[in-house]
Design a protein around this motif. Structure first.
Motif, PDB file in Angstrom:
ATOM      1  N   TYR A  35       0.835  -1.204   0.000  1.00 48.85           N
ATOM      2  CA  TYR A  35       0.000   0.000   0.000  1.00 48.85           C
ATOM      3  C   TYR A  35       0.872   1.256   0.000  1.00 48.85           C
ATOM      4  CZ  TYR A  35      -2.828   3.882   1.430  1.00 48.85           C
ATOM      5  OH  TYR A  35      -3.413   5.119   1.463  1.00 48.85           O
ATOM      6  N   TRP A  36       1.868   1.306   0.893  1.00 44.65           N
ATOM      7  CA  TRP A  36       2.679   2.526   1.020  1.00 44.65           C
ATOM      8  C   TRP A  36       3.499   2.788  -0.245  1.00 44.65           C
ATOM      9  CZ3 TRP A  36       1.116   6.017   3.985  1.00 44.65           C
ATOM     10  CH2 TRP A  36       0.552   5.742   5.225  1.00 44.65           C
ATOM     11  N   ILE A  37       3.936   1.741  -0.912  1.00 45.65           N
ATOM     12  CA  ILE A  37       4.669   1.924  -2.172  1.00 45.65           C
ATOM     13  C   ILE A  37       3.746   2.518  -3.230  1.00 45.65           C
ATOM     14  CG2 ILE A  37       5.793   0.699  -4.082  1.00 45.65           C
ATOM     15  CD1 ILE A  37       6.883  -1.246  -1.876  1.00 45.65           C
ATOM     16  N   ILE A  38       2.543   1.962  -3.355  1.00 47.01           N
ATOM     17  CA  ILE A  38       1.572   2.473  -4.334  1.00 47.01           C
ATOM     18  C   ILE A  38       1.142   3.892  -3.956  1.00 47.01           C
ATOM     19  CG2 ILE A  38      -0.751   2.151  -5.301  1.00 47.01           C
ATOM     20  CD1 ILE A  38       1.330   0.163  -6.344  1.00 47.01           C
ATOM     21  N   PHE A  39       0.920   4.143  -2.676  1.00 51.32           N
ATOM     22  CA  PHE A  39       0.503   5.474  -2.241  1.00 51.32           C
ATOM     23  C   PHE A  39       1.599   6.506  -2.521  1.00 51.32           C
ATOM     24  CE2 PHE A  39      -0.342   8.819   0.922  1.00 51.32           C
ATOM     25  CZ  PHE A  39      -1.661   9.121   0.586  1.00 51.32           C
ATOM     26  N   ALA A  40       2.865   6.146  -2.312  1.00 51.71           N
ATOM     27  CA  ALA A  40       3.972   7.059  -2.620  1.00 51.71           C
ATOM     28  C   ALA A  40       4.010   7.379  -4.114  1.00 51.71           C
ATOM     29  CB  ALA A  40       5.293   6.453  -2.166  1.00 51.71           C
ATOM     30  N   LEU A  41       3.821   6.369  -4.957  1.00 52.00           N
ATOM     31  CA  LEU A  41       3.796   6.601  -6.400  1.00 52.00           C
ATOM     32  C   LEU A  41       2.590   7.457  -6.796  1.00 52.00           C
ATOM     33  CD1 LEU A  41       4.849   3.053  -7.640  1.00 52.00           C
ATOM     34  CD2 LEU A  41       6.225   5.154  -7.690  1.00 52.00           C
ATOM     35  N   PHE A  42       1.441   7.191  -6.178  1.00 54.73           N
ATOM     36  CA  PHE A  42       0.235   7.974  -6.441  1.00 54.73           C
ATOM     37  C   PHE A  42       0.449   9.437  -6.051  1.00 54.73           C
ATOM     38  CE2 PHE A  42      -3.663   9.651  -4.338  1.00 54.73           C
ATOM     39  CZ  PHE A  42      -4.393   9.927  -5.480  1.00 54.73           C
ATOM     40  N   THR A  43       1.039   9.664  -4.887  1.00 49.71           N
ATOM     41  CA  THR A  43       1.277  11.036  -4.416  1.00 49.71           C
ATOM     42  C   THR A  43       2.246  11.763  -5.343  1.00 49.71           C
ATOM     43  OG1 THR A  43       0.901  10.311  -2.149  1.00 49.71           O
ATOM     44  CG2 THR A  43       2.028  12.402  -2.442  1.00 49.71           C
ATOM     45  N   ALA A  45       2.765  11.064  -8.609  1.00 48.51           N
ATOM     46  CA  ALA A  45       2.055  11.313  -9.861  1.00 48.51           C
ATOM     47  C   ALA A  45       1.028  12.431  -9.695  1.00 48.51           C
ATOM     48  CB  ALA A  45       1.375  10.029 -10.339  1.00 48.51           C
ATOM     49  N   GLU A  46       0.379  12.455  -8.558  1.00 46.95           N
ATOM     50  CA  GLU A  46      -0.647  13.455  -8.278  1.00 46.95           C
ATOM     51  C   GLU A  46      -0.064  14.870  -8.281  1.00 46.95           C
ATOM     52  OE1 GLU A  46      -3.922  13.895  -4.759  1.00 46.95           O
ATOM     53  OE2 GLU A  46      -1.856  13.423  -4.196  1.00 46.95           O
ATOM     54  N   THR A  47       1.163  15.009  -7.858  1.00 51.22           N
ATOM     55  CA  THR A  47       1.809  16.325  -7.852  1.00 51.22           C
ATOM     56  C   THR A  47       1.824  16.914  -9.253  1.00 51.22           C
ATOM     57  OG1 THR A  47       3.199  15.613  -6.027  1.00 51.22           O
ATOM     58  CG2 THR A  47       3.952  17.529  -7.258  1.00 51.22           C
ATOM     59  N   LEU A  53      -4.792  18.326 -14.752  1.00 50.50           N
ATOM     60  CA  LEU A  53      -6.110  17.694 -14.776  1.00 50.50           C
ATOM     61  C   LEU A  53      -7.092  18.238 -13.735  1.00 50.50           C
ATOM     62  CD1 LEU A  53      -5.017  13.979 -15.308  1.00 50.50           C
ATOM     63  CD2 LEU A  53      -5.794  15.620 -17.024  1.00 50.50           C
ATOM     64  N   CYS A  54      -6.723  19.250 -12.990  1.00 54.62           N
ATOM     65  CA  CYS A  54      -7.622  19.740 -11.938  1.00 54.62           C
ATOM     66  C   CYS A  54      -8.919  20.318 -12.509  1.00 54.62           C
ATOM     67  CB  CYS A  54      -6.906  20.764 -11.064  1.00 54.62           C
ATOM     68  SG  CYS A  54      -6.419  22.251 -11.936  1.00 54.62           S
ATOM     69  N   TRP A  55      -8.925  20.727 -13.745  1.00 57.81           N
ATOM     70  CA  TRP A  55     -10.134  21.268 -14.378  1.00 57.81           C
ATOM     71  C   TRP A  55     -11.088  20.170 -14.836  1.00 57.81           C
ATOM     72  CZ3 TRP A  55     -10.913  19.442 -19.237  1.00 57.81           C
ATOM     73  CH2 TRP A  55      -9.796  18.903 -19.886  1.00 57.81           C
ATOM     74  N   PHE A  56     -10.585  18.934 -14.918  1.00 59.78           N
ATOM     75  CA  PHE A  56     -11.366  17.799 -15.392  1.00 59.78           C
ATOM     76  C   PHE A  56     -12.560  17.558 -14.449  1.00 59.78           C
ATOM     77  CE2 PHE A  56     -12.028  13.212 -16.190  1.00 59.78           C
ATOM     78  CZ  PHE A  56     -12.093  13.232 -17.580  1.00 59.78           C
ATOM     79  N   ALA A  65     -12.105   8.034  -4.945  1.00 57.78           N
ATOM     80  CA  ALA A  65     -12.492   6.655  -5.267  1.00 57.78           C
ATOM     81  C   ALA A  65     -11.250   5.780  -5.450  1.00 57.78           C
ATOM     82  CB  ALA A  65     -13.357   6.636  -6.531  1.00 57.78           C
ATOM     83  N   PHE A  66     -10.189   6.341  -6.029  1.00 55.90           N
ATOM     84  CA  PHE A  66      -8.956   5.577  -6.225  1.00 55.90           C
ATOM     85  C   PHE A  66      -8.308   5.212  -4.886  1.00 55.90           C
ATOM     86  CE2 PHE A  66      -4.333   5.416  -6.978  1.00 55.90           C
ATOM     87  CZ  PHE A  66      -4.294   4.325  -7.838  1.00 55.90           C
ATOM     88  N   VAL A  67      -8.253   6.168  -3.957  1.00 58.56           N
ATOM     89  CA  VAL A  67      -7.673   5.889  -2.635  1.00 58.56           C
ATOM     90  C   VAL A  67      -8.523   4.846  -1.906  1.00 58.56           C
ATOM     91  CG1 VAL A  67      -7.153   6.886  -0.360  1.00 58.56           C
ATOM     92  CG2 VAL A  67      -6.479   8.097  -2.426  1.00 58.56           C
ATOM     93  N   ALA A  68      -9.863   4.958  -2.006  1.00 59.14           N
ATOM     94  CA  ALA A  68     -10.737   3.965  -1.377  1.00 59.14           C
ATOM     95  C   ALA A  68     -10.516   2.585  -2.007  1.00 59.14           C
ATOM     96  CB  ALA A  68     -12.195   4.388  -1.509  1.00 59.14           C
ATOM     97  N   TRP A  69     -10.330   2.550  -3.325  1.00 55.36           N
ATOM     98  CA  TRP A  69     -10.070   1.290  -4.004  1.00 55.36           C
ATOM     99  C   TRP A  69      -8.749   0.674  -3.547  1.00 55.36           C
ATOM    100  CZ3 TRP A  69      -6.382   0.092  -7.927  1.00 55.36           C
ATOM    101  CH2 TRP A  69      -6.575  -1.151  -8.552  1.00 55.36           C
ATOM    102  N   LEU A  70      -7.719   1.521  -3.349  1.00 55.76           N
ATOM    103  CA  LEU A  70      -6.429   1.027  -2.872  1.00 55.76           C
ATOM    104  C   LEU A  70      -6.553   0.396  -1.485  1.00 55.76           C
ATOM    105  CD1 LEU A  70      -3.900   3.897  -3.781  1.00 55.76           C
ATOM    106  CD2 LEU A  70      -4.141   1.686  -4.900  1.00 55.76           C
ATOM    107  N   LEU A  71      -7.366   1.008  -0.628  1.00 55.59           N
ATOM    108  CA  LEU A  71      -7.492   0.567   0.766  1.00 55.59           C
ATOM    109  C   LEU A  71      -8.424  -0.615   0.974  1.00 55.59           C
ATOM    110  CD1 LEU A  71      -7.746   3.916   2.728  1.00 55.59           C
ATOM    111  CD2 LEU A  71      -5.989   2.176   2.961  1.00 55.59           C
TER     112      LEU A  71
END
Length: 191
Positions: A35-43, A45-47, A53-56, A65-71
């Protein structure tokens, strides 16, 4: 999104990671490490994706939903992503990544030594400059005494007045003598 991510993306997994460490359950260790490895990569990428994509529409809702899916223990999203994508990629690139990290470590050490030497040189130069300016001020102060002042100090050594006062007095006396002789000169020429 920030509040949700803080609670469910960071604090909740951190607490369960603590429980896994406390219980020394290897299966839980592995689960939370994935989880922590995926969360670090997500964070990471999110930067970058937030900028573009914030206007999307529904962007933040999709991230929640993605974080809930990860957990979720039902979907095991972090485990799925880790096993399908992250582990194979890191395994194939591990040697190159390790080499890059060693080179970066060496370069950072060399840069640290280089800048450390430079900083010491700057500090030493500043210390020498400060010392030379301090000595220069002392020599200027000593040069400010004229030879006449020094001979007056030697000549008046019998008086009980300190030399620094004698210098002031002698210069005032010499100014007074000069003005008297100038006035006498004009007065005698006028007679």
């Amino acid at each position: 999104f920030f509040f949700f991510r803080l609670i469910f993306g960071t604090l909740y997994p951190a607490y369960y990671s603590y429980k896994a460490v406390k219980s020394k359950d290897i299966k839980e260790y592995v689960k939370w490490m994935m989880y922590w490895i995926i969360f670090a990569l997500f964070t990471t990428a999110e930067t970058f994706t937030d900028i573009f994509l914030c206007w999307f529409p529904f962007y933040y809702e999709l991230k929640i939903a993605f974080v809930a899916w990860l957990l979720s223990p039902y979907t095991k999203g972090s485990s799925l992503l880790y096993r399908k994508f992250v582990h194979p990629t890191l395994s194939s690139k591990e040697k190159e990544i390790d080499d890059c990290l060693v080179q970066a470590k060496d370069r950072s050490y060399d840069a640290l030594v280089h800048f450390g030497k430079r900083g010491l040189n700057v500090a030493a130069t500043a210390a020498v400059m400060a010392a030379s300016k301090g000595q220069g001020a002392l020599s200027e102060r000593l040069r400010s005494f004229s030879m006449q002042d020094l001979s007056t100090i030697r000549g008046d050594s019998s008086s009980s007045v300190p030399p620094s006062v004698t210098v002031r007095t002698s210069s005032k006396q010499s100014q007074a003598k000069a003005s008297r002789s100038a006035s006498e000169g004009t007065g005698s020429s006028g007679k």
